[in-house]
Motif scaffolding. Structure first.
Motif, PDB file in Angstrom:
ATOM      1  N   ALA A   1       0.790  -1.292  -0.176  1.00 28.24           N
ATOM      2  CA  ALA A   1       0.068  -0.136   0.032  1.00 28.24           C
ATOM      3  C   ALA A   1       0.897   1.144   0.019  1.00 28.24           C
ATOM      4  N   VAL A   2       2.089   1.161   0.695  1.00 26.70           N
ATOM      5  CA  VAL A   2       2.750   2.289   0.833  1.00 26.70           C
ATOM      6  C   VAL A   2       3.656   2.609  -0.490  1.00 26.70           C
ATOM      7  N   VAL A   3       4.143   1.444  -0.932  1.00 23.65           N
ATOM      8  CA  VAL A   3       4.586   1.485  -2.505  1.00 23.65           C
ATOM      9  C   VAL A   3       3.765   2.216  -3.437  1.00 23.65           C
ATOM     10  N   ALA A   4       2.594   1.697  -3.540  1.00 19.00           N
ATOM     11  CA  ALA A   4       1.469   2.183  -4.248  1.00 19.00           C
ATOM     12  C   ALA A   4       1.394   3.759  -4.360  1.00 19.00           C
ATOM     13  N   ARG A   5       1.208   4.410  -2.893  1.00 13.89           N
ATOM     14  CA  ARG A   5       1.011   5.729  -2.824  1.00 13.89           C
ATOM     15  C   ARG A   5       2.214   6.424  -3.042  1.00 13.89           C
ATOM     16  N   GLN A   6       3.428   5.875  -2.924  1.00 12.99           N
ATOM     17  CA  GLN A   6       4.569   6.558  -3.250  1.00 12.99           C
ATOM     18  C   GLN A   6       4.676   6.657  -4.859  1.00 12.99           C
ATOM     19  N   THR A   7       4.164   5.621  -5.630  1.00 13.41           N
ATOM     20  CA  THR A   7       4.137   5.671  -6.824  1.00 13.41           C
ATOM     21  C   THR A   7       3.205   6.774  -7.378  1.00 13.41           C
ATOM     22  N   PHE A   8       2.150   6.863  -6.720  1.00 15.89           N
ATOM     23  CA  PHE A   8       1.121   7.806  -7.392  1.00 15.89           C
ATOM     24  C   PHE A   8       1.797   9.276  -7.233  1.00 15.89           C
ATOM     25  N   ALA A   9       2.310   9.586  -6.119  1.00 15.77           N
ATOM     26  CA  ALA A   9       2.964  10.820  -5.634  1.00 15.77           C
ATOM     27  C   ALA A   9       3.774  11.078  -6.502  1.00 15.77           C
ATOM     28  N   ALA A  10       4.704  10.230  -7.102  1.00 16.33           N
ATOM     29  CA  ALA A  10       6.072  10.402  -7.725  1.00 16.33           C
ATOM     30  C   ALA A  10       5.481  10.699  -9.187  1.00 16.33           C
ATOM     31  N   GLU A  11       4.437   9.919  -9.666  1.00 20.25           N
ATOM     32  CA  GLU A  11       3.805  10.321 -11.184  1.00 20.25           C
ATOM     33  C   GLU A  11       3.282  11.693 -11.053  1.00 20.25           C
ATOM     34  N   PHE A  12       2.327  11.725 -10.081  1.00 16.56           N
ATOM     35  CA  PHE A  12       1.644  13.099 -10.068  1.00 16.56           C
ATOM     36  C   PHE A  12       2.643  14.204  -9.986  1.00 16.56           C
ATOM     37  N   LEU A  13       3.742  14.369  -9.361  1.00 13.70           N
ATOM     38  CA  LEU A  13       4.787  15.251  -9.400  1.00 13.70           C
ATOM     39  C   LEU A  13       5.450  15.455 -10.818  1.00 13.70           C
ATOM     40  N   ALA A  14       5.681  14.334 -11.371  1.00 18.79           N
ATOM     41  CA  ALA A  14       6.236  14.405 -12.962  1.00 18.79           C
ATOM     42  C   ALA A  14       5.300  14.887 -13.824  1.00 18.79           C
ATOM     43  N   ASP A  15       4.191  14.667 -13.414  1.00 16.74           N
ATOM     44  CA  ASP A  15       2.991  15.299 -14.585  1.00 16.74           C
ATOM     45  C   ASP A  15       2.866  16.580 -14.540  1.00 16.74           C
ATOM     46  N   THR A  16       3.226  17.278 -13.351  1.00 13.21           N
ATOM     47  CA  THR A  16       3.010  18.766 -13.005  1.00 13.21           C
ATOM     48  C   THR A  16       4.246  19.420 -13.322  1.00 13.21           C
TER      49      THR A  16
END
Length: 296
Positions: free
Chosen positions: A81-96
């Protein structure tokens, strides 16, 4: 609750001293109160330990970075669950934000998985960690990740501290003794025009995703702050980060905001929540929990 252990603090967002108790909260929090500011609607545990005591609790009691079997008393970033949320945060940052080749400071770096992810070729960032746990910093050393042992405030107080293009606070701000204090220190660590990403999930006020007993608990000031999108936006704006992007938090498990560092917070909106609406939100959550989830 002993007076020598807990201190009553004013609202961490607006500084108001008029805080209302959320009536149902003590039912889930071993009799301890949870408060909402009557002026701005920010939800917080007004009775909190000192910053040093809270840092010690996280470093030595809650966040266990060892090889023991994961249990309900052990927190580790290795769980899926933590790996999943870190992946989301990394992708969201890179998209922004264009992150390639940029420097990043992760505040509350933990065991370093998020930094490992960001320094990989997919994102290509030059990473640094700030982490209060000496045990976790030893893990960062093994991973070859430069780091500072202490809090964000400790780091900001150092003379000639390094500054960064990006700072990250992922599932960390809700666990701090003062959210506004951490964000002010983060502002000092980010270069002019740089960015801050704040991501949270376990303490967001949307909308009834789990039973209230899984949201509140007896260690109330281990997670003293509970964010709505309005509250988190106001905290970031007050600290001098103009919010430029947010996710679709209404149908997500996460609330993620990216802010751009500006020279002054003058003119940035400070949206608020209505105290009565927030109390009713929790009362309805309590009723739904007792009706549908009380035996879980």
């Amino acid at each position: 609750m002993s007076e020598d252990t807990f201190t009553l603090y004013p609202c961490d967002l607006c500084g108001a001293v008029d805080l209302a108790e959320i009536p149902c909260a003590p039912h889930y929090m071993a009799g301890r109160p949870l408060h909402v500011c009557t002026a701005c609607g920010f939800v917080q545990a007004a009775y909190r330990r000192t910053p040093e005591a809270l840092q010690k609790m996280w470093a030595e009691e809650i966040y266990r970075a060892d090889d023991a079997k994961v249990s309900d008393k052990t927190y580790t970033a290795r769980i899926p669950a933590v790996v999943a949320r870190q992946t989301f945060a990394a992708e969201f940052l890179a998209d922004t934000v264009d992150v390639k080749g940029k420097t990043l400071c992760d505040i509350g770096a933990g065991e370093g998985q998020f930094l490992e992810m960001l320094r990989a070729p997919r994102f290509g960032m030059d990473v640094f960690g700030i982490e209060p746990s000496a045990e976790n910093c030893a893990i960062l050393d093994e991973l070859g990740i430069p780091n500072f042992t202490g809090t964000m405030e400790d780091y900001a107080a150092k003379k000639n501290s390094r500054t960064f293009d990006v700072a990250s606070l992922t599932w960390t701000l809700e666990n701090c003794q003062s959210a506004s204090g951490v964000l002010a220190a983060a502002h000092d660590a980010v270069k002019p025009g740089g960015h801050l990403i704040v991501a949270t999930g376990s303490r967001i006020l949307m909308p009834f995703k789990k039973p209230l007993q899984y949201y509140l608990g007896p260690n109330v000031d281990a997670h003293p702050f509970h964010f709505s999108a309005n509250a988190l936006t106001s905290l970031m704006h007050k600290a001098g980060f103009r919010v430029i992007a947010h996710n679709r938090f209404i149908d997500s498990d996460y609330l993620t905001l990216v802010g751009e560092r500006v020279a002054s917070s003058d003119g940035l909106a400070l949206p608020t929540d209505d105290c009565h609406d927030v109390v009713e939100f929790f009362e309805r959550w309590h009723r739904e929990t007792q009706t549908h989830y009380a035996d879980w």
